[in-house]
Design a protein around this motif. Structure first.
Motif, mmCIF file in Angstrom:
data_model
loop_
_atom_site.group_PDB
_atom_site.id
_atom_site.type_symbol
_atom_site.label_atom_id
_atom_site.label_comp_id
_atom_site.label_asym_id
_atom_site.label_seq_id
_atom_site.Cartn_x
_atom_site.Cartn_y
_atom_site.Cartn_z
ATOM 1 N N LEU A 187 45.434 37.334 34.435
ATOM 2 C CA LEU A 187 44.880 36.601 35.716
ATOM 3 C C LEU A 187 44.378 35.516 35.507
ATOM 4 N N GLN A 203 39.985 29.579 40.152
ATOM 5 C CA GLN A 203 40.994 29.521 41.254
ATOM 6 C C GLN A 203 42.228 30.270 41.033
ATOM 7 N N ALA A 204 42.777 30.483 39.724
ATOM 8 C CA ALA A 204 44.036 30.902 39.542
ATOM 9 C C ALA A 204 43.434 32.546 39.664
ATOM 10 N N VAL A 263 41.104 34.104 41.590
ATOM 11 C CA VAL A 263 40.886 34.477 43.104
ATOM 12 C C VAL A 263 42.434 34.484 43.608
ATOM 13 N N ARG A 264 42.942 33.645 43.479
ATOM 14 C CA ARG A 264 44.400 33.500 44.068
ATOM 15 C C ARG A 264 45.339 34.854 43.689
ATOM 16 N N ARG A 270 44.072 37.574 42.773
ATOM 17 C CA ARG A 270 43.499 38.774 43.511
ATOM 18 C C ARG A 270 44.372 39.214 44.780
ATOM 19 N N PHE A 271 44.802 38.292 45.400
ATOM 20 C CA PHE A 271 45.555 38.217 46.613
ATOM 21 C C PHE A 271 46.731 39.097 46.543
ATOM 22 N N PHE A 272 47.529 39.095 45.379
ATOM 23 C CA PHE A 272 48.702 39.768 45.253
ATOM 24 C C PHE A 272 48.238 41.411 45.302
ATOM 25 N N HIS A 285 45.904 42.526 46.755
ATOM 26 C CA HIS A 285 45.809 43.086 48.225
ATOM 27 C C HIS A 285 47.143 43.256 49.012
ATOM 28 N N TYR A 286 47.899 42.310 48.736
ATOM 29 C CA TYR A 286 49.057 42.193 49.251
ATOM 30 C C TYR A 286 49.892 43.455 48.795
ATOM 31 N N ARG A 329 48.314 46.742 50.489
ATOM 32 C CA ARG A 329 48.256 46.689 51.979
ATOM 33 C C ARG A 329 49.062 46.581 52.799
ATOM 34 N N ALA A 330 50.113 45.866 52.148
ATOM 35 C CA ALA A 330 51.094 45.370 52.990
ATOM 36 C C ALA A 330 52.560 46.354 52.610
ATOM 37 N N GLY A 335 50.203 38.259 35.583
ATOM 38 C CA GLY A 335 49.430 39.139 36.174
ATOM 39 C C GLY A 335 49.763 39.339 37.857
ATOM 40 N N ALA A 336 50.233 38.272 38.408
ATOM 41 C CA ALA A 336 50.692 38.686 39.780
ATOM 42 C C ALA A 336 52.001 39.444 39.915
#
Lengths: 235, 235
Positions: B86, B90-91, B93-94, B96-98, B100-101, B104-105, B179-180
């Motif tokens: 991860l 900034q790397a 934090v961004r 982490r969006f994966f 949630h995506y 949740r999606a 990580g993503a």
């Protein structure tokens, strides 16, 4: 040195609503760079011939001409390295996902909700062009495409990852806004400037983030003219 | 030193399908770390009492006990800094969006499609627990929630940002997986291990990425047992 951004305008020259241009306006503010945001209309292709391009944003920065909002953010990072927008390496690659998320998940849902408001906000001379190009893209008339009920349901689903993300931090990029925030927020400015549609409940964490985004950089977004501010323009 | 991952298993001990455990399996492989993936079942809460937790993954790494897939990835980056999953700042934090995506999606769309296959893949002794806890969460019976038609339509929409991202690069994290990729891919392993449902057309860029993910780290994913490999288990 004059820095000029060709910026889409609507029925009033002060009405600026392009989501891609808003990304750049916020990115420039983030870097503390002044700009003349020059009004441009959809059909004024001749004004962009010098850039060998037919869409805004186009940034003219001294001798440099840069097109495409993401390329402009990358250009700004290279040329003005202080206060990175996207950064490099893994940060930049991951940052790019916010561009796709905004353009492919949020924008279509918002578009279905606000398309007739958007049409109304466009300069009368641009409307035939807008209708023809969009109806070709959607494969149906604007009126058939327009469905706030479907659009809002679609938006509600599409916002789920953003809600999760904003439970952890105030901004998409953490404690302060940066590139990821601007890539997404441009579309919220787009909807805000052309429509009074209530896209998000005020109990939604996305709502609170949008308020913070409107306030940042000297209330750049909050001070932008909305179609509802123009007498007689909003039906 | 023994490194142990408590890993959800199904009707066969070799059937491992937790999306959260798959994230960790891939993360450990990425770091080149060996692990004993110890089978655990939903109702075996007592086996995790030592960790003061009731869900897997639980990683025991020497004296360290770490729960929650995202926390485990962060722990691995801190403890074994080579080959970041991860990263930081900034790397991260961004990145982490994966998470949630994916959660949740993608996951809700996949769940609607594969829920009855998933139920069938679970150990018979766990099924009452699974049914009760999930029916409470969904507010309806598994059978009512199950709708491949709705799930696949929802998944198709949810994958749009991923398609855009994969037009630019082979992996979510660029030229190589990190990580993503693992945060998202865990859910594709989940669906693959319990179901033969055809989630993505082979013309989809997401399909090609999934194939690359199955092949990486010595075909870790491709070699995993699927319910369809167990004689008589797949209806």
């Amino acid at each position: 040195m004059t820095r000029v951004l060709y910026d889409l305008c609507g029925l009033d020259e002060r009405l600026r609503f392009s989501p891609y241009c808003w990304r750049v306006r916020y990115a420039l503010a983030h870097k503390g760079l002044d700009v003349e945001a020059r009004p441009w209309r959809f059909t004024d292709k001749a004004a962009l011939a010098f850039a060998d391009h037919d869409k805004v944003p186009v940034l003219v920065d001294g001798d440099e001409v840069v097109t495409d909002s993401y390329a402009i953010l990358r250009y700004l990072d290279r040329t003005y390295p202080e206060a990175p927008l996207l950064g490099d390496g893994q940060a930049e690659v991951r940052g790019r996902f916010f561009k796709h998320y905004a353009e492919r998940a949020l924008a279509p849902a918002m578009m279905r909700t606000i398309i007739m408001d958007l049409f109304n906000a466009i300069h009368p001379d641009d409307r035939a062009y807008f209708r023809e190009s969009r109806e070709k893209r959607f494969g149906r008339s604007l009126e058939e495409f327009h469905s706030p009920a479907k659009g809002l349901a679609q938006l509600d689903a599409a916002l789920a990852p953003l809600r999760g993300h904003l439970e952890d931090a105030d901004f998409l990029d953490g404690a302060a806004p940066a590139g990821a925030d601007y890539l997404v927020f441009g579309f919220f400015m787009w909807a805000r400037c052309v429509s009074s549609a209530d896209l998000i409940s005020n109990a939604d964490p996305v709502h609170a983030w949008r308020e913070r985004m409107l306030d940042c950089h000297g209330s750049l977004g909050r001070e932008a003219l909305r179609v509802t501010d123009i007498e007689g323009a909003y039906r």
